[in-house]
Design a protein around this motif. Structure first.
Motif, PDB file in Angstrom:
ATOM      1  N   PRO A   1       0.810  -1.214   0.000  1.00  0.00           N
ATOM      2  CA  PRO A   1       0.000   0.000   0.000  1.00  0.00           C
ATOM      3  C   PRO A   1       0.851   1.275   0.000  1.00  0.00           C
ATOM      4  O   PRO A   1       0.458   2.283  -0.554  1.00  0.00           O
ATOM      5  CB  PRO A   1      -0.818  -0.100   1.276  1.00  0.00           C
ATOM      6  N   GLU A   2       2.029   1.203   0.597  1.00  0.00           N
ATOM      7  CA  GLU A   2       2.912   2.377   0.649  1.00  0.00           C
ATOM      8  C   GLU A   2       4.260   1.999   0.055  1.00  0.00           C
ATOM      9  O   GLU A   2       4.889   1.030   0.473  1.00  0.00           O
ATOM     10  CB  GLU A   2       3.098   2.835   2.098  1.00  0.00           C
ATOM     11  N   LEU A   3       4.697   2.761  -0.927  1.00  0.00           N
ATOM     12  CA  LEU A   3       5.950   2.455  -1.607  1.00  0.00           C
ATOM     13  C   LEU A   3       7.140   3.051  -0.872  1.00  0.00           C
ATOM     14  O   LEU A   3       7.048   4.136  -0.300  1.00  0.00           O
ATOM     15  CB  LEU A   3       5.900   2.985  -3.037  1.00  0.00           C
ATOM     16  N   PRO A   4       8.272   2.352  -0.899  1.00  0.00           N
ATOM     17  CA  PRO A   4       9.474   2.886  -0.263  1.00  0.00           C
ATOM     18  C   PRO A   4      10.035   4.059  -1.064  1.00  0.00           C
ATOM     19  O   PRO A   4       9.779   4.183  -2.259  1.00  0.00           O
ATOM     20  CB  PRO A   4      10.435   1.703  -0.264  1.00  0.00           C
ATOM     21  N   GLY A   5      10.807   4.897  -0.406  1.00  0.00           N
ATOM     22  CA  GLY A   5      11.431   6.040  -1.054  1.00  0.00           C
ATOM     23  C   GLY A   5      12.933   5.884  -1.161  1.00  0.00           C
ATOM     24  O   GLY A   5      13.525   4.957  -0.590  1.00  0.00           O
ATOM     25  N   TYR A   6      13.541   6.789  -1.866  1.00  0.00           N
ATOM     26  CA  TYR A   6      14.993   6.777  -2.070  1.00  0.00           C
ATOM     27  C   TYR A   6      15.720   6.698  -0.728  1.00  0.00           C
ATOM     28  O   TYR A   6      15.425   7.450   0.197  1.00  0.00           O
ATOM     29  CB  TYR A   6      15.420   8.042  -2.830  1.00  0.00           C
ATOM     30  N   GLY A   7      16.658   5.767  -0.626  1.00  0.00           N
ATOM     31  CA  GLY A   7      17.478   5.637   0.569  1.00  0.00           C
ATOM     32  C   GLY A   7      16.886   4.773   1.668  1.00  0.00           C
ATOM     33  O   GLY A   7      17.568   4.466   2.648  1.00  0.00           O
ATOM     34  N   ASP A   8      15.630   4.364   1.526  1.00  0.00           N
ATOM     35  CA  ASP A   8      15.006   3.507   2.540  1.00  0.00           C
ATOM     36  C   ASP A   8      15.683   2.138   2.554  1.00  0.00           C
ATOM     37  O   ASP A   8      16.053   1.616   1.496  1.00  0.00           O
ATOM     38  CB  ASP A   8      13.520   3.298   2.253  1.00  0.00           C
ATOM     39  N   PRO A   9      15.821   1.536   3.736  1.00  0.00           N
ATOM     40  CA  PRO A   9      16.326   0.158   3.780  1.00  0.00           C
ATOM     41  C   PRO A   9      15.267  -0.789   3.222  1.00  0.00           C
ATOM     42  O   PRO A   9      14.068  -0.533   3.353  1.00  0.00           O
ATOM     43  CB  PRO A   9      16.560  -0.085   5.268  1.00  0.00           C
ATOM     44  N   TYR A  10      15.709  -1.866   2.611  1.00  0.00           N
ATOM     45  CA  TYR A  10      14.782  -2.810   1.994  1.00  0.00           C
ATOM     46  C   TYR A  10      15.420  -4.197   2.013  1.00  0.00           C
ATOM     47  O   TYR A  10      16.590  -4.350   1.663  1.00  0.00           O
ATOM     48  CB  TYR A  10      14.483  -2.393   0.547  1.00  0.00           C
ATOM     49  N   ASP A  11      14.653  -5.203   2.416  1.00  0.00           N
ATOM     50  CA  ASP A  11      15.129  -6.588   2.420  1.00  0.00           C
ATOM     51  C   ASP A  11      14.495  -7.347   1.264  1.00  0.00           C
ATOM     52  O   ASP A  11      13.276  -7.337   1.103  1.00  0.00           O
ATOM     53  CB  ASP A  11      14.755  -7.291   3.725  1.00  0.00           C
ATOM     54  N   LEU A  12      15.333  -8.011   0.496  1.00  0.00           N
ATOM     55  CA  LEU A  12      14.875  -8.858  -0.599  1.00  0.00           C
ATOM     56  C   LEU A  12      15.422 -10.252  -0.356  1.00  0.00           C
ATOM     57  O   LEU A  12      16.655 -10.442  -0.352  1.00  0.00           O
ATOM     58  CB  LEU A  12      15.363  -8.330  -1.949  1.00  0.00           C
ATOM     59  N   ASP A  13      14.542 -11.186  -0.096  1.00  0.00           N
ATOM     60  CA  ASP A  13      14.932 -12.575   0.148  1.00  0.00           C
ATOM     61  C   ASP A  13      16.004 -12.690   1.232  1.00  0.00           C
ATOM     62  O   ASP A  13      16.956 -13.467   1.118  1.00  0.00           O
ATOM     63  CB  ASP A  13      15.405 -13.242  -1.153  1.00  0.00           C
ATOM     64  N   GLY A  14      15.882 -11.866   2.273  1.00  0.00           N
ATOM     65  CA  GLY A  14      16.797 -11.927   3.404  1.00  0.00           C
ATOM     66  C   GLY A  14      18.086 -11.149   3.236  1.00  0.00           C
ATOM     67  O   GLY A  14      18.924 -11.127   4.134  1.00  0.00           O
ATOM     68  N   LYS A  15      18.286 -10.491   2.110  1.00  0.00           N
ATOM     69  CA  LYS A  15      19.496  -9.696   1.874  1.00  0.00           C
ATOM     70  C   LYS A  15      19.144  -8.221   1.982  1.00  0.00           C
ATOM     71  O   LYS A  15      18.100  -7.786   1.505  1.00  0.00           O
ATOM     72  CB  LYS A  15      20.071 -10.012   0.498  1.00  0.00           C
ATOM     73  N   HIS A  16      20.015  -7.434   2.612  1.00  0.00           N
ATOM     74  CA  HIS A  16      19.754  -6.020   2.868  1.00  0.00           C
ATOM     75  C   HIS A  16      20.227  -5.144   1.709  1.00  0.00           C
ATOM     76  O   HIS A  16      21.341  -5.309   1.212  1.00  0.00           O
ATOM     77  CB  HIS A  16      20.445  -5.569   4.153  1.00  0.00           C
ATOM     78  N   TYR A  17      19.362  -4.212   1.324  1.00  0.00           N
ATOM     79  CA  TYR A  17      19.643  -3.250   0.268  1.00  0.00           C
ATOM     80  C   TYR A  17      19.153  -1.879   0.712  1.00  0.00           C
ATOM     81  O   TYR A  17      18.497  -1.746   1.742  1.00  0.00           O
ATOM     82  CB  TYR A  17      18.892  -3.616  -1.024  1.00  0.00           C
ATOM     83  N   ILE A  18      19.435  -0.865  -0.118  1.00  0.00           N
ATOM     84  CA  ILE A  18      18.780   0.434   0.018  1.00  0.00           C
ATOM     85  C   ILE A  18      18.050   0.711  -1.295  1.00  0.00           C
ATOM     86  O   ILE A  18      18.439   0.217  -2.348  1.00  0.00           O
ATOM     87  CB  ILE A  18      19.755   1.590   0.355  1.00  0.00           C
ATOM     88  N   VAL A  19      16.991   1.499  -1.207  1.00  0.00           N
ATOM     89  CA  VAL A  19      16.190   1.819  -2.375  1.00  0.00           C
ATOM     90  C   VAL A  19      16.878   2.918  -3.180  1.00  0.00           C
ATOM     91  O   VAL A  19      17.209   3.977  -2.648  1.00  0.00           O
ATOM     92  CB  VAL A  19      14.769   2.264  -1.966  1.00  0.00           C
ATOM     93  N   GLY A  20      17.090   2.650  -4.466  1.00  0.00           N
ATOM     94  CA  GLY A  20      17.644   3.650  -5.370  1.00  0.00           C
ATOM     95  C   GLY A  20      16.537   4.441  -6.048  1.00  0.00           C
ATOM     96  O   GLY A  20      16.626   5.649  -6.201  1.00  0.00           O
ATOM     97  N   SER A  21      15.475   3.748  -6.427  1.00  0.00           N
ATOM     98  CA  SER A  21      14.307   4.407  -7.026  1.00  0.00           C
ATOM     99  C   SER A  21      13.125   3.452  -6.966  1.00  0.00           C
ATOM    100  O   SER A  21      13.291   2.245  -6.824  1.00  0.00           O
ATOM    101  CB  SER A  21      14.580   4.821  -8.473  1.00  0.00           C
ATOM    102  N   CYS A  22      11.934   4.025  -7.088  1.00  0.00           N
ATOM    103  CA  CYS A  22      10.715   3.231  -7.057  1.00  0.00           C
ATOM    104  C   CYS A  22       9.653   3.969  -7.865  1.00  0.00           C
ATOM    105  O   CYS A  22       9.463   5.174  -7.693  1.00  0.00           O
ATOM    106  CB  CYS A  22      10.247   3.036  -5.612  1.00  0.00           C
ATOM    107  N   SER A  23       8.986   3.239  -8.767  1.00  0.00           N
ATOM    108  CA  SER A  23       7.929   3.868  -9.556  1.00  0.00           C
ATOM    109  C   SER A  23       6.795   2.877  -9.791  1.00  0.00           C
ATOM    110  O   SER A  23       7.000   1.666  -9.764  1.00  0.00           O
ATOM    111  CB  SER A  23       8.470   4.370 -10.895  1.00  0.00           C
ATOM    112  N   ASN A  24       5.608   3.421 -10.015  1.00  0.00           N
ATOM    113  CA  ASN A  24       4.423   2.629 -10.309  1.00  0.00           C
ATOM    114  C   ASN A  24       4.025   2.938 -11.746  1.00  0.00           C
ATOM    115  O   ASN A  24       3.618   4.050 -12.062  1.00  0.00           O
ATOM    116  CB  ASN A  24       3.289   2.981  -9.342  1.00  0.00           C
ATOM    117  N   ASP A  25       4.159   1.937 -12.610  1.00  0.00           N
ATOM    118  CA  ASP A  25       3.823   2.098 -14.020  1.00  0.00           C
ATOM    119  C   ASP A  25       2.629   1.219 -14.355  1.00  0.00           C
ATOM    120  O   ASP A  25       2.783   0.019 -14.584  1.00  0.00           O
ATOM    121  CB  ASP A  25       5.015   1.734 -14.909  1.00  0.00           C
ATOM    122  N   MET A  26       1.446   1.809 -14.312  1.00  0.00           N
ATOM    123  CA  MET A  26       0.198   1.142 -14.665  1.00  0.00           C
ATOM    124  C   MET A  26      -0.005  -0.161 -13.879  1.00  0.00           C
ATOM    125  O   MET A  26      -0.385  -1.184 -14.437  1.00  0.00           O
ATOM    126  CB  MET A  26       0.117   0.904 -16.161  1.00  0.00           C
TER     127      MET A  26
END
Length: 110
Positions: free
Chosen positions: A73-98
């Motif tokens: 419901p709420e998208l992450p923003g630039y620089g937010d921490p984010y876990d993908l399959d147990g691995k830690h990342y930071i968000v570089g960009s996020c967009s909703n395309d249709m």
């Protein structure tokens, strides 16, 4: 059927089809169908500093993740921490395309 309705149907039936492109992934604690593409990069792309690459020999991983907008419901923003399959990342960009979210994640490694 309207064009937007056709796109919404294609999102699930074509782009996020588990028999073709997508797989189950853990997206920040939510199990969902997604398409994940990983690319190795040098530290200039992952840290923004070419000098770091020369000194520390860092390299990174850029990951593009596509999933249905209905999942979060709420998208992450630039620089937010984010876990993908147990691995830690930071968000570089996020967009909703249709109705499909395109999430760029950045991780640094050695």
């Amino acid at each position: 059927m309207s064009f937007r309705e056709e796109i919404a149907a294609d999102n699930l039936d074509v782009f996020l089809c588990q028999e073709e492109f997508a797989e189950m992934h853990n997206l920040n604690g939510i199990e969902a169908i997604a398409v994940v593409q990983k690319l190795s990069t040098n530290s200039e792309l992952s840290t923004g500093d070419v000098a770091v690459d020369n000194v520390h020999g860092l390299y990174g991983e850029a990951v593009m993740v596509n999933f249905s907008a209905d999942i979060m419901p709420e998208l992450p923003g630039y620089g937010d921490p984010y876990d993908l399959d147990g691995k830690h990342y930071i968000v570089g960009s996020c967009s909703n395309d249709m109705g499909i979210i395109t999430l760029e994640l950045i991780g640094n490694e050695r």
